[in-house]
Design a protein around this motif. Sequence first.
Motif, PDB file in Angstrom:
ATOM      1  N   LEU A  67       0.832  -1.204   0.000  1.00 50.25           N
ATOM      2  CA  LEU A  67       0.000   0.000   0.000  1.00 50.25           C
ATOM      3  C   LEU A  67       0.870   1.259   0.000  1.00 50.25           C
ATOM      4  O   LEU A  67       0.625   2.205  -0.766  1.00 50.25           O
ATOM      5  CB  LEU A  67      -0.917  -0.024   1.219  1.00 50.25           C
ATOM      6  CG  LEU A  67      -1.792   1.191   1.503  1.00 50.25           C
ATOM      7  CD1 LEU A  67      -2.594   1.596   0.284  1.00 50.25           C
ATOM      8  CD2 LEU A  67      -2.714   0.904   2.687  1.00 50.25           C
ATOM      9  N   MET A  68       1.900   1.281   0.840  1.00 46.92           N
ATOM     10  CA  MET A  68       2.767   2.461   0.911  1.00 46.92           C
ATOM     11  C   MET A  68       3.538   2.651  -0.395  1.00 46.92           C
ATOM     12  O   MET A  68       3.811   3.790  -0.801  1.00 46.92           O
ATOM     13  CB  MET A  68       3.712   2.337   2.100  1.00 46.92           C
ATOM     14  CG  MET A  68       2.995   2.417   3.445  1.00 46.92           C
ATOM     15  SD  MET A  68       4.103   2.417   4.870  1.00 46.92           S
ATOM     16  CE  MET A  68       4.878   4.032   4.693  1.00 46.92           C
ATOM     17  N   ALA A  69       3.859   1.549  -1.067  1.00 48.91           N
ATOM     18  CA  ALA A  69       4.540   1.658  -2.364  1.00 48.91           C
ATOM     19  C   ALA A  69       3.625   2.312  -3.401  1.00 48.91           C
ATOM     20  O   ALA A  69       4.069   3.123  -4.225  1.00 48.91           O
ATOM     21  CB  ALA A  69       4.996   0.286  -2.835  1.00 48.91           C
ATOM     22  N   TYR A  70       2.335   1.965  -3.380  1.00 46.16           N
ATOM     23  CA  TYR A  70       1.388   2.583  -4.304  1.00 46.16           C
ATOM     24  C   TYR A  70       1.256   4.089  -4.060  1.00 46.16           C
ATOM     25  O   TYR A  70       1.020   4.861  -4.996  1.00 46.16           O
ATOM     26  CB  TYR A  70       0.003   1.947  -4.167  1.00 46.16           C
ATOM     27  CG  TYR A  70      -0.104   0.540  -4.703  1.00 46.16           C
ATOM     28  CD1 TYR A  70       0.424   0.189  -5.943  1.00 46.16           C
ATOM     29  CD2 TYR A  70      -0.766  -0.445  -3.969  1.00 46.16           C
ATOM     30  CE1 TYR A  70       0.312  -1.104  -6.432  1.00 46.16           C
ATOM     31  CE2 TYR A  70      -0.889  -1.745  -4.450  1.00 46.16           C
ATOM     32  CZ  TYR A  70      -0.340  -2.070  -5.687  1.00 46.16           C
ATOM     33  OH  TYR A  70      -0.457  -3.349  -6.169  1.00 46.16           O
ATOM     34  N   LEU A  71       1.377   4.507  -2.781  1.00 50.03           N
ATOM     35  CA  LEU A  71       1.202   5.915  -2.433  1.00 50.03           C
ATOM     36  C   LEU A  71       2.485   6.714  -2.605  1.00 50.03           C
ATOM     37  O   LEU A  71       2.458   7.940  -2.604  1.00 50.03           O
ATOM     38  CB  LEU A  71       0.702   6.039  -0.985  1.00 50.03           C
ATOM     39  CG  LEU A  71      -0.688   5.474  -0.719  1.00 50.03           C
ATOM     40  CD1 LEU A  71      -0.982   5.448   0.774  1.00 50.03           C
ATOM     41  CD2 LEU A  71      -1.762   6.265  -1.454  1.00 50.03           C
ATOM     42  N   GLY A  72       3.618   6.029  -2.724  1.00 51.20           N
ATOM     43  CA  GLY A  72       4.903   6.690  -2.884  1.00 51.20           C
ATOM     44  C   GLY A  72       5.204   7.020  -4.334  1.00 51.20           C
ATOM     45  O   GLY A  72       4.353   6.860  -5.221  1.00 51.20           O
ATOM     46  N   PRO A  73       6.416   7.477  -4.607  1.00 50.77           N
ATOM     47  CA  PRO A  73       6.786   7.811  -5.986  1.00 50.77           C
ATOM     48  C   PRO A  73       6.830   6.580  -6.877  1.00 50.77           C
ATOM     49  O   PRO A  73       7.219   5.498  -6.430  1.00 50.77           O
ATOM     50  CB  PRO A  73       8.175   8.437  -5.839  1.00 50.77           C
ATOM     51  CG  PRO A  73       8.700   7.914  -4.532  1.00 50.77           C
ATOM     52  CD  PRO A  73       7.516   7.728  -3.656  1.00 50.77           C
ATOM     53  N   ARG A  74       6.448   6.740  -8.111  1.00 49.55           N
ATOM     54  CA  ARG A  74       6.471   5.618  -9.035  1.00 49.55           C
ATOM     55  C   ARG A  74       7.914   5.242  -9.381  1.00 49.55           C
ATOM     56  O   ARG A  74       8.751   6.121  -9.630  1.00 49.55           O
ATOM     57  CB  ARG A  74       5.723   5.978 -10.314  1.00 49.55           C
ATOM     58  CG  ARG A  74       5.623   4.820 -11.309  1.00 49.55           C
ATOM     59  CD  ARG A  74       4.796   5.201 -12.522  1.00 49.55           C
ATOM     60  NE  ARG A  74       4.646   4.069 -13.439  1.00 49.55           N
ATOM     61  CZ  ARG A  74       3.947   4.114 -14.573  1.00 49.55           C
ATOM     62  NH1 ARG A  74       3.327   5.231 -14.913  1.00 49.55           N
ATOM     63  NH2 ARG A  74       3.862   3.044 -15.352  1.00 49.55           N
ATOM     64  N   THR A  75       8.195   3.959  -9.374  1.00 49.99           N
ATOM     65  CA  THR A  75       9.526   3.477  -9.722  1.00 49.99           C
ATOM     66  C   THR A  75       9.561   3.077 -11.202  1.00 49.99           C
ATOM     67  O   THR A  75       8.513   2.775 -11.788  1.00 49.99           O
ATOM     68  CB  THR A  75       9.915   2.273  -8.846  1.00 49.99           C
ATOM     69  OG1 THR A  75       8.945   1.222  -9.043  1.00 49.99           O
ATOM     70  CG2 THR A  75       9.938   2.658  -7.374  1.00 49.99           C
ATOM     71  N   PRO A  76      10.753   3.076 -11.821  1.00 45.93           N
ATOM     72  CA  PRO A  76      10.843   2.802 -13.265  1.00 45.93           C
ATOM     73  C   PRO A  76      10.248   1.458 -13.687  1.00 45.93           C
ATOM     74  O   PRO A  76       9.692   1.352 -14.785  1.00 45.93           O
ATOM     75  CB  PRO A  76      12.361   2.836 -13.517  1.00 45.93           C
ATOM     76  CG  PRO A  76      12.898   3.715 -12.441  1.00 45.93           C
ATOM     77  CD  PRO A  76      12.051   3.454 -11.244  1.00 45.93           C
ATOM     78  N   ASP A  77      10.374   0.453 -12.827  1.00 44.05           N
ATOM     79  CA  ASP A  77       9.890  -0.881 -13.205  1.00 44.05           C
ATOM     80  C   ASP A  77       8.502  -1.203 -12.659  1.00 44.05           C
ATOM     81  O   ASP A  77       8.051  -2.344 -12.715  1.00 44.05           O
ATOM     82  CB  ASP A  77      10.883  -1.951 -12.728  1.00 44.05           C
ATOM     83  CG  ASP A  77      11.066  -1.922 -11.223  1.00 44.05           C
ATOM     84  OD1 ASP A  77      10.661  -0.923 -10.588  1.00 44.05           O
ATOM     85  OD2 ASP A  77      11.627  -2.890 -10.661  1.00 44.05           O
ATOM     86  N   GLN A  78       7.803  -0.194 -12.126  1.00 41.00           N
ATOM     87  CA  GLN A  78       6.490  -0.425 -11.516  1.00 41.00           C
ATOM     88  C   GLN A  78       5.424  -0.565 -12.599  1.00 41.00           C
ATOM     89  O   GLN A  78       5.189   0.363 -13.375  1.00 41.00           O
ATOM     90  CB  GLN A  78       6.147   0.728 -10.567  1.00 41.00           C
ATOM     91  CG  GLN A  78       4.871   0.497  -9.766  1.00 41.00           C
ATOM     92  CD  GLN A  78       4.652   1.601  -8.730  1.00 41.00           C
ATOM     93  OE1 GLN A  78       5.534   2.391  -8.454  1.00 41.00           O
ATOM     94  NE2 GLN A  78       3.449   1.646  -8.174  1.00 41.00           N
TER      95      GLN A  78
END
Length: 333
Positions: free
Chosen positions: A143-154
């Motif tokens: 969940l926190m990854a979705y709310l954080g900055p987008r990563t190149p491989d996301q």
Amino acid sequence: MKSLSDVKFSTLDLVPVRANGSPAQSLRNSLDLAQHVEKFGYNRFWVAEHHNMDGIASSATSVLLGYLAGGTSTIRVGSGGVMLPNHAPLVIAEQFGTLESLYPGRIDLGLGRAPGSDQMTARALRRERSGSADDFPEDVAELMAYLGPRTPDQRVIAVPGTGTNVPVWLLGSSLFSAQLAGERGLPYAFASHFAPRLMHEAIRVYRNHFKPSAVLDKPYVMLGIPLVAADTDEQAEYLATSVYQRILALMRGQSLVQRPPVKTMDGMWLPHEKDAVGSFLGLAMVGSPAKIRAKLDVLIEQTGADELIFTCDLYEHADRIHSYELLAQLMKG
């Protein structure tokens, strides 16, 4: 040493439904309460996810938060909390990303590990989804990854959500989330408004395991506190009988709709039930402002809490507002 003036005050609304009321009226009352406590100077206004409970109208938590945020202007609004095992993390990221996009800088996402319901209701909520409390640490990270900055491989993103960095809190009534919140460097809210027994130990575990993060450089503890403030101790004790009846009904598996106060609880509960209700409400602040001030001073000295979030579950809406107003006067010294 912390004093009362160093501590922030907030509101947890259980959006109670009266015996002769309706969910619609309860939702309108919730907004009215939020508007009042905003004027009184409270820091945040939270509502909690509950399901299959006829006396609590906050089941669609994110929908309600949009209504509350739209009707207020400065107070933070948030979940206290969303029960994450009931939801896919992406869905919550999108919901709270939407709220943050609409009301920037005012949204909190408090997360609970329990389902907030019985097993039959949990299955009705999830259907074939295999979510469980055991998945909580991984679900929080996702969940926190979705709310954080987008990563190149996301490859999966939340829109809205990505880059909003909605503040995440972990909530708990035991030690599991205390340790996890410490290890992740997140703020921690303990549910001492209904489970005070492990409060001191949970605070100790959280602080001992705390690791500074991009979110916090030191621990931040918020405690849930039941509130029944009135002009006199006698009036407060009378109003509190509505709270006692509701907790008693919860323990008996009965309807949780609010009941009017009574002159005495004698004959309404058995001795062991009275003791159980007393334990449930062990941190309750019941009384006049002077009595509550003395109890709060002791609580803050013993816990060093950074914030207190009060829940006031009275039958008459006007009595709830008055309780929060009396408490606000203490907050301002």
